[in-house]
Write an enzyme that holds these catalytic residues in place. Structure first.
Site, PDB file in Angstrom:
ATOM      1  N   GLY A  43       0.789  -1.242   0.000  1.00 11.83           N
ATOM      2  CA  GLY A  43       0.000   0.000   0.000  1.00 11.83           C
ATOM      3  C   GLY A  43       0.812   1.279   0.000  1.00 11.83           C
ATOM      4  O   GLY A  43       0.378   2.286  -0.550  1.00 11.83           O
ATOM      5  N   GLU A  97       3.962   4.111   6.082  1.00 16.63           N
ATOM      6  CA  GLU A  97       2.692   3.384   5.957  1.00 16.63           C
ATOM      7  C   GLU A  97       1.743   4.139   5.040  1.00 16.63           C
ATOM      8  O   GLU A  97       1.802   5.362   4.942  1.00 16.63           O
ATOM      9  CB  GLU A  97       2.022   3.263   7.339  1.00 16.63           C
ATOM     10  CG  GLU A  97       2.241   1.946   8.047  1.00 16.63           C
ATOM     11  CD  GLU A  97       1.423   0.791   7.454  1.00 16.63           C
ATOM     12  OE1 GLU A  97       0.893   0.908   6.329  1.00 16.63           O
ATOM     13  OE2 GLU A  97       1.339  -0.237   8.133  1.00 16.63           O
ATOM     14  N   ASP A  98       0.839   3.402   4.410  1.00 14.97           N
ATOM     15  CA  ASP A  98      -0.213   4.062   3.632  1.00 14.97           C
ATOM     16  C   ASP A  98      -1.320   4.565   4.547  1.00 14.97           C
ATOM     17  O   ASP A  98      -1.784   5.687   4.424  1.00 14.97           O
ATOM     18  CB  ASP A  98      -0.775   3.095   2.567  1.00 14.97           C
ATOM     19  CG  ASP A  98      -1.238   1.755   3.136  1.00 14.97           C
ATOM     20  OD1 ASP A  98      -1.000   1.476   4.334  1.00 14.97           O
ATOM     21  OD2 ASP A  98      -1.840   0.973   2.370  1.00 14.97           O
ATOM     22  N   ASP A 101      -5.120   2.190  10.608  1.00  8.97           N
ATOM     23  CA  ASP A 101      -6.556   1.989  10.826  1.00  8.97           C
ATOM     24  C   ASP A 101      -6.744   1.482  12.267  1.00  8.97           C
ATOM     25  O   ASP A 101      -6.760   2.270  13.203  1.00  8.97           O
ATOM     26  CB  ASP A 101      -7.029   0.997   9.755  1.00  8.97           C
ATOM     27  CG  ASP A 101      -8.504   0.733   9.776  1.00  8.97           C
ATOM     28  OD1 ASP A 101      -9.275   1.631  10.102  1.00  8.97           O
ATOM     29  OD2 ASP A 101      -8.907  -0.403   9.440  1.00  8.97           O
ATOM     30  N   LYS A 129      -6.862   6.862  10.389  1.00 12.61           N
ATOM     31  CA  LYS A 129      -8.284   6.762  10.768  1.00 12.61           C
ATOM     32  C   LYS A 129      -8.333   6.583  12.288  1.00 12.61           C
ATOM     33  O   LYS A 129      -8.529   5.459  12.771  1.00 12.61           O
ATOM     34  CB  LYS A 129      -8.911   5.514  10.133  1.00 12.61           C
ATOM     35  CG  LYS A 129      -9.268   5.600   8.678  1.00 12.61           C
ATOM     36  CD  LYS A 129     -10.160   4.394   8.346  1.00 12.61           C
ATOM     37  CE  LYS A 129      -9.915   3.880   6.969  1.00 12.61           C
ATOM     38  NZ  LYS A 129     -10.607   2.596   6.692  1.00 12.61           N
ATOM     39  N   PHE A 150     -13.866   3.316   3.730  1.00 14.33           N
ATOM     40  CA  PHE A 150     -12.832   2.504   3.085  1.00 14.33           C
ATOM     41  C   PHE A 150     -12.394   3.227   1.824  1.00 14.33           C
ATOM     42  O   PHE A 150     -13.215   3.570   0.971  1.00 14.33           O
ATOM     43  CB  PHE A 150     -13.364   1.104   2.747  1.00 14.33           C
ATOM     44  CG  PHE A 150     -12.257   0.144   2.419  1.00 14.33           C
ATOM     45  CD1 PHE A 150     -11.596  -0.548   3.426  1.00 14.33           C
ATOM     46  CD2 PHE A 150     -11.842  -0.042   1.110  1.00 14.33           C
ATOM     47  CE1 PHE A 150     -10.548  -1.412   3.139  1.00 14.33           C
ATOM     48  CE2 PHE A 150     -10.803  -0.904   0.799  1.00 14.33           C
ATOM     49  CZ  PHE A 150     -10.159  -1.592   1.821  1.00 14.33           C
ATOM     50  N   VAL A 151     -11.085   3.492   1.731  1.00 16.30           N
ATOM     51  CA  VAL A 151     -10.577   4.273   0.608  1.00 16.30           C
ATOM     52  C   VAL A 151      -9.644   3.438  -0.260  1.00 16.30           C
ATOM     53  O   VAL A 151      -9.045   2.454   0.207  1.00 16.30           O
ATOM     54  CB  VAL A 151      -9.843   5.547   1.105  1.00 16.30           C
ATOM     55  CG1 VAL A 151     -10.824   6.534   1.718  1.00 16.30           C
ATOM     56  CG2 VAL A 151      -8.717   5.217   2.072  1.00 16.30           C
ATOM     57  N   ASP A 157      -5.470  -0.462  -2.178  1.00 17.06           N
ATOM     58  CA  ASP A 157      -6.258  -1.325  -3.060  1.00 17.06           C
ATOM     59  C   ASP A 157      -7.524  -1.824  -2.395  1.00 17.06           C
ATOM     60  O   ASP A 157      -7.726  -1.684  -1.187  1.00 17.06           O
ATOM     61  CB  ASP A 157      -5.420  -2.552  -3.454  1.00 17.06           C
ATOM     62  CG  ASP A 157      -5.303  -3.551  -2.305  1.00 17.06           C
ATOM     63  OD1 ASP A 157      -5.087  -3.110  -1.152  1.00 17.06           O
ATOM     64  OD2 ASP A 157      -5.440  -4.759  -2.542  1.00 17.06           O
ATOM     65  N   ARG A 163      -4.987   0.508  -7.121  1.00 11.90           N
ATOM     66  CA  ARG A 163      -3.774   1.121  -6.560  1.00 11.90           C
ATOM     67  C   ARG A 163      -3.267   2.271  -7.430  1.00 11.90           C
ATOM     68  O   ARG A 163      -2.651   3.203  -6.946  1.00 11.90           O
ATOM     69  CB  ARG A 163      -2.649   0.085  -6.457  1.00 11.90           C
ATOM     70  CG  ARG A 163      -2.879  -0.975  -5.405  1.00 11.90           C
ATOM     71  CD  ARG A 163      -1.578  -1.737  -5.150  1.00 11.90           C
ATOM     72  NE  ARG A 163      -1.789  -2.992  -4.467  1.00 11.90           N
ATOM     73  CZ  ARG A 163      -1.930  -3.129  -3.156  1.00 11.90           C
ATOM     74  NH1 ARG A 163      -1.907  -2.076  -2.377  1.00 11.90           N
ATOM     75  NH2 ARG A 163      -2.103  -4.322  -2.608  1.00 11.90           N
TER      76      ARG A 163
HETATM   77  P1  5GP Z   1      -4.506  -1.745  10.537  1.00  8.86           P
HETATM   78  O1  5GP Z   1      -3.633  -2.896  10.879  1.00  8.86           O
HETATM   79  O2  5GP Z   1      -4.060  -0.406  11.077  1.00  8.86           O
HETATM   80  O3  5GP Z   1      -5.944  -2.027  10.864  1.00  8.86           O
HETATM   81  O4  5GP Z   1      -4.539  -1.634   8.978  1.00  8.86           O
HETATM   82  C1  5GP Z   1      -3.472  -1.256   8.235  1.00  8.86           C
HETATM   83  C2  5GP Z   1      -3.579  -1.818   6.849  1.00  8.86           C
HETATM   84  O5  5GP Z   1      -4.951  -2.124   6.497  1.00  8.86           O
HETATM   85  C3  5GP Z   1      -3.129  -0.790   5.861  1.00  8.86           C
HETATM   86  O6  5GP Z   1      -1.754  -0.864   5.628  1.00  8.86           O
HETATM   87  C4  5GP Z   1      -3.979  -1.125   4.645  1.00  8.86           C
HETATM   88  O7  5GP Z   1      -3.336  -2.107   3.890  1.00  8.86           O
HETATM   89  C5  5GP Z   1      -5.275  -1.713   5.210  1.00  8.86           C
HETATM   90  N1  5GP Z   1      -6.356  -0.706   5.287  1.00  8.86           N
HETATM   91  C6  5GP Z   1      -6.906  -0.151   6.382  1.00  8.86           C
HETATM   92  N2  5GP Z   1      -7.866   0.732   6.044  1.00  8.86           N
HETATM   93  C7  5GP Z   1      -7.917   0.739   4.707  1.00  8.86           C
HETATM   94  C8  5GP Z   1      -8.697   1.480   3.753  1.00  8.86           C
HETATM   95  O8  5GP Z   1      -9.559   2.335   4.035  1.00  8.86           O
HETATM   96  N3  5GP Z   1      -8.441   1.192   2.440  1.00  8.86           N
HETATM   97  C9  5GP Z   1      -7.505   0.279   2.048  1.00  8.86           C
HETATM   98  N4  5GP Z   1      -7.370   0.100   0.740  1.00  8.86           N
HETATM   99  N5  5GP Z   1      -6.760  -0.414   2.910  1.00  8.86           N
HETATM  100  C10 5GP Z   1      -6.954  -0.179   4.227  1.00  8.86           C
END
Ligand code: 5GP
Length: 180
Positions: A43, A97-98, A101, A129, A150-151, A157, A163
């Site tokens: 990402g 990081e992208d 969440d 987020k 969700f983006v 992706d 992407r």
């Molecule tokens: P976390 O572990 O913080 O819940 O999630 C991190 C990963 O979840 C990110 O690196 C990404 O790959 C994915 N992710 C979380 N939210 C989104 C979103 O809104 N869109 C997309 N495409 N991926 C997300």
């Protein structure tokens, strides 16, 4: 790109302005150092490419791949799919990081890399987020805070698609296969 354009959440121009600002702030923070940019695949690959070019200080780019998501939902477990290719003991590490969440992925990355004895370790994320946080983690640099949607786009992706979109789009209207 299939179907009609998706609703824009952050435009390509706004992203590029913000990435330049982050590049300037991070360059100041790491003046006279040579940080390792630990980009989290897949990402963050576009963000990291633009951020690296916005940095005015020397840096090394490395990547790691972690998996926690299946479609739109975090599985709660984070697996290391690909590790960094260099020794980071005594180095300044910046995790790129992208999106943060729940915080599980980035805190797993922090735990994995902290264990190796870096001199410092920080996180920059394009998107945050905070309302979704399950694990207490605060990135040092955040491009944009977004709501609980969700983006996709700019590296992010939905099941491998979108992407390459040059902007961040709201994908809540798409089904789980990324179709309209
Ligand atoms: P976390 O572990 O913080 O819940 O999630 C991190 C990963 O979840 C990110 O690196 C990404 O790959 C994915 N992710 C979380 N939210 C989104 C979103 O809104 N869109 C997309 N495409 N991926 C997300």
């Amino acid at each position: 790109m299939p179907g009609a354009p998706l609703p824009t959440v952050i435009s390509a121009n706004a992203i590029s302005r913000r990435v330049r600002e982050l590049g300037a702030e991070i360059s100041t923070a790491y003046a006279d150092r040579e940080p390792v940019l630990a980009l989290v695949l897949h990402g963050a690959f576009i963000f990291a490419a633009d951020l690296a070019r916005a940095l005015t200080t020397a840096h090394q780019v490395e990547s790691l791949a972690l998996a926690s998501y299946d479609g739109r939902e975090s599985s709660g477990e984070v697996q290391v799919i690909k590790d960094l290719g260099c020794d980071i003991s005594g180095r300044d590490v910046l995790i790129v990081e992208d999106i943060v969440d729940t915080g599980r992925t980035v805190s797993a990355a922090l735990e994995l890399l902290e264990y190796r004895g870096p001199r410092s370790i920080e996180v920059v994320t394009l998107l945050d987020k905070p309302s979704r946080r399950v694990v207490d983690v605060t990135p040092r640099w955040v491009g944009f805070e977004i709501e609980d949607i969700f983006v996709v786009g700019y590296g992010l992706d939905l099941d491998g698609r979108y992407r390459g979109l040059p902007y961040i789009a709201n994908a809540d209207a798409l089904d789980l296969n990324g179709a309209p």
